[in-house]
Scaffold this motif. Structure first.
Motif, PDB file in Angstrom:
ATOM      1  N   ASP A  82       0.851  -1.184   0.000  1.00  0.00           N
ATOM      2  CA  ASP A  82       0.000   0.000   0.000  1.00  0.00           C
ATOM      3  C   ASP A  82       0.896   1.247   0.000  1.00  0.00           C
ATOM      4  O   ASP A  82       1.876   1.292   0.748  1.00  0.00           O
ATOM      5  N   VAL A  85       1.572   3.016   3.458  1.00  0.00           N
ATOM      6  CA  VAL A  85       2.220   2.305   4.568  1.00  0.00           C
ATOM      7  C   VAL A  85       3.738   2.334   4.352  1.00  0.00           C
ATOM      8  O   VAL A  85       4.260   1.600   3.508  1.00  0.00           O
ATOM      9  N   THR A 114      -1.319  -4.396   1.640  1.00  0.00           N
ATOM     10  CA  THR A 114      -0.053  -4.199   2.337  1.00  0.00           C
ATOM     11  C   THR A 114       0.505  -5.547   2.829  1.00  0.00           C
ATOM     12  O   THR A 114      -0.236  -6.513   3.028  1.00  0.00           O
ATOM     13  N   MET A 219      15.166  -7.997   4.752  1.00  0.00           N
ATOM     14  CA  MET A 219      14.368  -6.869   4.269  1.00  0.00           C
ATOM     15  C   MET A 219      13.167  -7.291   3.434  1.00  0.00           C
ATOM     16  O   MET A 219      12.325  -6.455   3.106  1.00  0.00           O
ATOM     17  N   THR A 221      11.103  -9.582   4.610  1.00  0.00           N
ATOM     18  CA  THR A 221      10.276 -10.281   5.588  1.00  0.00           C
ATOM     19  C   THR A 221       9.406  -9.287   6.351  1.00  0.00           C
ATOM     20  O   THR A 221       9.887  -8.232   6.774  1.00  0.00           O
TER      21      THR A 221
HETATM   22  N1  SAH Z   1       4.377  -0.082   1.279  1.00  0.00           N
HETATM   23  C1  SAH Z   1       4.792  -1.445   1.608  1.00  0.00           C
HETATM   24  C2  SAH Z   1       5.851  -1.475   2.701  1.00  0.00           C
HETATM   25  C3  SAH Z   1       7.169  -0.821   2.338  1.00  0.00           C
HETATM   26  S1  SAH Z   1       8.379  -1.014   3.579  1.00  0.00           S
HETATM   27  C4  SAH Z   1       3.572  -2.282   1.999  1.00  0.00           C
HETATM   28  O1  SAH Z   1       2.499  -1.704   2.221  1.00  0.00           O
HETATM   29  O2  SAH Z   1       3.685  -3.505   2.076  1.00  0.00           O
HETATM   30  C5  SAH Z   1       9.206  -2.480   2.994  1.00  0.00           C
HETATM   31  C6  SAH Z   1       8.935  -3.632   3.935  1.00  0.00           C
HETATM   32  O3  SAH Z   1       7.663  -4.197   3.638  1.00  0.00           O
HETATM   33  C7  SAH Z   1       9.886  -4.825   3.824  1.00  0.00           C
HETATM   34  O4  SAH Z   1      11.087  -4.619   4.571  1.00  0.00           O
HETATM   35  C8  SAH Z   1       9.056  -5.933   4.421  1.00  0.00           C
HETATM   36  O5  SAH Z   1       9.031  -5.827   5.844  1.00  0.00           O
HETATM   37  C9  SAH Z   1       7.658  -5.574   3.912  1.00  0.00           C
HETATM   38  N2  SAH Z   1       7.296  -6.296   2.672  1.00  0.00           N
HETATM   39  C10 SAH Z   1       7.023  -5.745   1.476  1.00  0.00           C
HETATM   40  N3  SAH Z   1       6.662  -6.694   0.573  1.00  0.00           N
HETATM   41  C11 SAH Z   1       6.705  -7.880   1.238  1.00  0.00           C
HETATM   42  C12 SAH Z   1       6.424  -9.237   0.878  1.00  0.00           C
HETATM   43  N4  SAH Z   1       6.028  -9.569  -0.364  1.00  0.00           N
HETATM   44  N5  SAH Z   1       6.570 -10.199   1.819  1.00  0.00           N
HETATM   45  C13 SAH Z   1       6.948  -9.884   3.079  1.00  0.00           C
HETATM   46  N6  SAH Z   1       7.224  -8.611   3.475  1.00  0.00           N
HETATM   47  C14 SAH Z   1       7.106  -7.625   2.572  1.00  0.00           C
END
Ligand code: SAH
Length: 244
Positions: A82, A85, A114, A219, A221
């Motif tokens: 999202d 977020v 998200t 990163m 996870t």
């Molecule tokens: N805007 C993104 C978050 C960005 S911050 C959202 O809403 O998901 C980046 C972090 O998101 C990563 O370090 C991890 O913690 C998480 N993340 C993003 N994609 C992911 C995925 N496919 N599986 C697990 N964690 C994920």
């Protein structure tokens, strides 16, 4: 010529988890702006300009997108998950605060799935009751703020989702996080590590705080800690909807 700026979430990774609204915005775009791996998810076509950039230049990227919009382009900024977020939507509004000339532009934020919600769905329903969501990166806030939030959230018995748990540039903060959580929540609390959710590399594992190790996270996870009532049922993890 009136431009538009759409700040769109691409979901956690799978194209099946991109909303139709976001797909339509990308189809109507003249320019796609974003962090390199997110722009790489966009299929090139004639008339569409791709502007990938490094993840350390978020404010420059926001200003460049606003500039192009003011010139009449139809710009889509892509985020993973999202866009509101821990991502680009707040960066765009931060850039707008200093730029009144751009505040009347046609700007829309389109939600995406998200990471914590995609991860929770894979695990069962670990966020089935009250929860909070904490970014463990100390790039934009000091560790003391993170630790205070962790302790208050634990004492309020929230389930918690952690983004950006661990990176090469700060290998120790997640170990400290686990120490704080063990002290506040005890050794038996369930914790789920969800890596690369919805991609071919997806891996989901649930263990206890006693067994959790810092190297279970990276990163890619998102980490979900249960509250005091979170339990296993068959292969699933869920948090009942009542407190206590
Ligand atoms: N805007 C993104 C978050 C960005 S911050 C959202 O809403 O998901 C980046 C972090 O998101 C990563 O370090 C991890 O913690 C998480 N993340 C993003 N994609 C992911 C995925 N496919 N599986 C697990 N964690 C994920």
């Amino acid at each position: 010529m009136t431009g538009s700026l759409t700040i769109a979430g691409l979901g956690p990774g799978s194209d099946r988890q991109v909303t139709p609204e976001v797909t339509a915005a990308i189809a109507a775009a003249t320019d796609i702006v974003g962090y390199i791996p997110y722009v790489a998810r966009i299929v090139p076509r004639p008339g569409l300009m791709l502007h990938p950039s490094d993840n350390r230049v978020e404010m420059d990227r926001a200003r460049a997108a606003l500039q192009m919009t003011a010139q009449g382009r139809h710009v889509v900024i892509v985020s993973s998950g999202d866009p509101g977020v821990f991502a680009m939507a707040a960066a765009v509004f931060e850039a707008l605060e200093d730029a009144p000339q751009w505040q009347a532009l046609d700007i829309r934020v389109l939600p995406g799935i998200t990471a914590m919600l995609a991860a929770a769905a894979r695990a069962g329903a670990p966020l089935g009751h009250d929860f909070c969501c904490i970014n463990l990166s100390d790039n934009l806030k000091p560790w003391e703020v993170i630790e205070t939030r962790l302790r208050h959230a634990a004492r309020a018995d929230f389930a918690m989702a952690f983004y950006n748990p661990r990176s090469a540039s700060r290998p120790d903060t997640f170990a400290r996080t686990l120490d704080v959580l063990r002290a506040e929540c005890g050794p038996d609390r369930l914790i789920t590590f969800a890596r690369a959710v919805s991609t071919p590399e997806e891996a989901i594992a649930t263990t206890t705080l006693a067994e959790a190790r810092p190297d279970m996270a990276d990163m890619r996870t998102v980490v979900i800690l249960g509250n005091s009532a979170t339990r296993r049922v068959g292969p699933w993890v869920y948090t009942p909807r009542r407190a206590g």
